[in-house]
Design an enzyme around this catalytic site. Structure first.
Site, PDB file in Angstrom:
ATOM      1  N   LYS A   1      43.267 -99.633   9.923  1.00  0.00           N
ATOM      2  CA  LYS A   1      43.852-100.140   8.697  1.00  0.00           C
ATOM      3  C   LYS A   1      45.360-100.336   9.031  1.00  0.00           C
ATOM      4  CE  LYS A   1      45.075 -99.176   4.083  1.00  0.00           C
ATOM      5  NZ  LYS A   1      44.732 -98.360   2.774  1.00  0.00           N
TER       6      LYS A   1
ATOM      7  N   GLU B   1      40.988 -95.778  17.542  1.00  0.00           N
ATOM      8  CA  GLU B   1      40.572 -95.332  16.260  1.00  0.00           C
ATOM      9  C   GLU B   1      38.863 -95.704  16.135  1.00  0.00           C
ATOM     10  OE1 GLU B   1      41.718 -93.679  14.120  1.00  0.00           O
ATOM     11  OE2 GLU B   1      44.045 -94.050  14.364  1.00  0.00           O
TER      12      GLU B   1
ATOM     13  N   LYS C   1      40.967-103.997   8.399  1.00  0.00           N
ATOM     14  CA  LYS C   1      41.894-104.395   7.331  1.00  0.00           C
ATOM     15  C   LYS C   1      43.266-104.497   7.469  1.00  0.00           C
ATOM     16  CE  LYS C   1      43.224-102.436   2.656  1.00  0.00           C
ATOM     17  NZ  LYS C   1      43.080-101.109   1.832  1.00  0.00           N
TER      18      LYS C   1
HETATM   19  C1  PBG Z   1      45.173 -97.284   0.016  1.00  0.00           C
HETATM   20  C2  PBG Z   1      44.565 -98.437  -0.120  1.00  0.00           C
HETATM   21  C3  PBG Z   1      45.233 -99.765  -0.056  1.00  0.00           C
HETATM   22  C4  PBG Z   1      44.183-100.624  -0.307  1.00  0.00           C
HETATM   23  C5  PBG Z   1      43.178-100.199  -0.461  1.00  0.00           C
HETATM   24  N1  PBG Z   1      43.250 -98.787  -0.312  1.00  0.00           N
HETATM   25  C6  PBG Z   1      46.859-100.050  -0.137  1.00  0.00           C
HETATM   26  C7  PBG Z   1      47.691 -99.317   0.713  1.00  0.00           C
HETATM   27  O1  PBG Z   1      47.388 -98.735   1.771  1.00  0.00           O
HETATM   28  O2  PBG Z   1      48.917 -99.302   0.399  1.00  0.00           O
HETATM   29  C8  PBG Z   1      44.814-101.993  -0.280  1.00  0.00           C
HETATM   30  C9  PBG Z   1      43.730-103.218  -0.678  1.00  0.00           C
HETATM   31  C10 PBG Z   1      44.241-104.443  -1.048  1.00  0.00           C
HETATM   32  O3  PBG Z   1      45.515-104.882  -0.805  1.00  0.00           O
HETATM   33  O4  PBG Z   1      43.576-105.486  -1.452  1.00  0.00           O
HETATM   34  N2  PBG Z   1      44.583 -96.063   0.031  1.00  0.00           N
END
Ligand code: PBG
Length: 327
Positions: A194, A232, A247
């Site tokens: 992520k 990871e 992501k």
């Molecule tokens: C945080 C989380 C985020 C998203 C999903 N879970 C945002 C972040 O890390 O600040 C983003 C998903 C999206 O932008 O559609 N746990």
């Protein structure tokens, strides 16, 4: 002899015959926003066409999605400001509305596969994915809470828990906590790579969860790093992840491909809020054709190697899919 690749593109029938990549509603997860109460449908200005639903209306939406072949849902609760705290402890309260909502969805929409978000930021008054103290995110203390969250979600009926926090060691801790409570059958979809991305902007607006100070760069990954994603990946698999995720998706197609080639677990990719809203808004301004751009972006994610796609377009895609293939 002259080579003529165009021969294989000369009609829609032959193009269908030689097409290398298919998208099917079954491979989609629809991320949905849940709000406390009943009969609520709240528009989200940063995500046109996406709403925060109360559980009764969300159940209806999910039934419609299932009729169109979408069977999996990632649930994100909107937590009101007065319930937020530095350690997000409301997430461990049995009476918190998320848990009764999961129970109700299990009953009302039994075919739905429910994926719940394990993270602190929706509950945190600091807007971080871990406990924030003196400018630092405390890893191991946060992991303890995350593991408890996972157990609470499993107890309410979640089929799969999805840690989106990027703390070290959380997959192992969650697996251990679930097994200890006899939730051996509850799976883990890990947000493995992520990235610290600007494309989460509209999501943070939807949940009012933006960091109140600092950024997420001490836990989310540097967008320039690919080999670190492999590290990871091997950690998450050794810790017991059933599925791994990249992501965002669109700007990280190479990472999706890397995961596909270096693992044998299903690879998920999250087309995040910013990716969705860019296409939506550009379409609304007639800068491009929204449907075609949507299909192209989703197709690219699939072509890169995603087995599973999380997308706010899931239902819209599935509706179009039904229309095109019933002709
Ligand atoms: C945080 C989380 C985020 C998203 C999903 N879970 C945002 C972040 O890390 O600040 C983003 C998903 C999206 O932008 O559609 N746990």
């Amino acid at each position: 002899m002259m080579q003529r690749p165009r021969r294989n593109r000369s009609s829609s029938s032959i193009r269908a015959l030689v097409s290398e990549t298919q998208l099917h509603p079954h491979n989609f997860v629809w991320p949905v926003f849940l709000v406390d109460g009943l009969q609520k449908k709240e528009a989200i200005s940063a995500l046109p066409g996406i709403y925060r639903w109360s559980v009764d209306l969300l159940a209806e939406q999910m039934k419609e999605a299932i009729r169109h072949g979408i069977k999996a849902f990632a649930i994100f609760p909107k937590v009101s400001e007065e319930l937020k705290s530095p350690d997000g402890k409301i997430s461990l309260d049995e009476k918190f509305f998320l848990y009764s909502a999961i129970r109700r969805l299990r009953e009302e929409v039994p075919e739905a596969l429910l994926i719940t978000d394990v993270a602190l930021d929706p509950y945190s008054s600091d807007g971080h994915d871990g406990i924030y103290k003196n400018g630092k995110i405390l890893n191991d203390e946060s992991v303890e809470i995350l593991a408890q969250q996972a157990v609470m979600q499993a107890r309410a009926g979640a089929h799969i828990v999805a840690p989106s926090d990027m703390m070290d060691g959380r997959v192992a801790a969650i697996r251990k906590a679930l097994d200890h409570q006899n939730f051996q059958d509850v799976g883990i979809l890990s947000y493995t790579a992520k990235y610290a991305s600007a494309f989460y902007g509209p999501f943070r607006a939807a949940l009012d969860s933006a960091p109140r100070s600092g950024d997420k760069k001490t836990y989310q990954m540097d967008p320039g790093n690919a080999r670190e994603a492999l590290r990871e990946l091997s950690l998450d698999i050794s810790e017991g992840a059933d599925m791994v995720m990249v992501k965002p998706a669109g700007s990280y197609l190479d990472i999706i491909r890397l995961f596909k080639e270096n693992s044998s677990v299903p690879v998920a990719a999250y087309q995040v809020s910013g990716e969705y809203s860019m296409i939506k808004l550009a379409g609304a301004q007639n800068l491009l054709d929204e449907k075609t751009a949507m299909m192209e972006a989703l197709m690219a994610i699939r072509r890169a190697g995603a087995d599973i796609i999380l997308s706010y377009y899931a239902l819209e895609f599935a509706r179009d899919f039904a229309r095109v293939f019933s002709k």
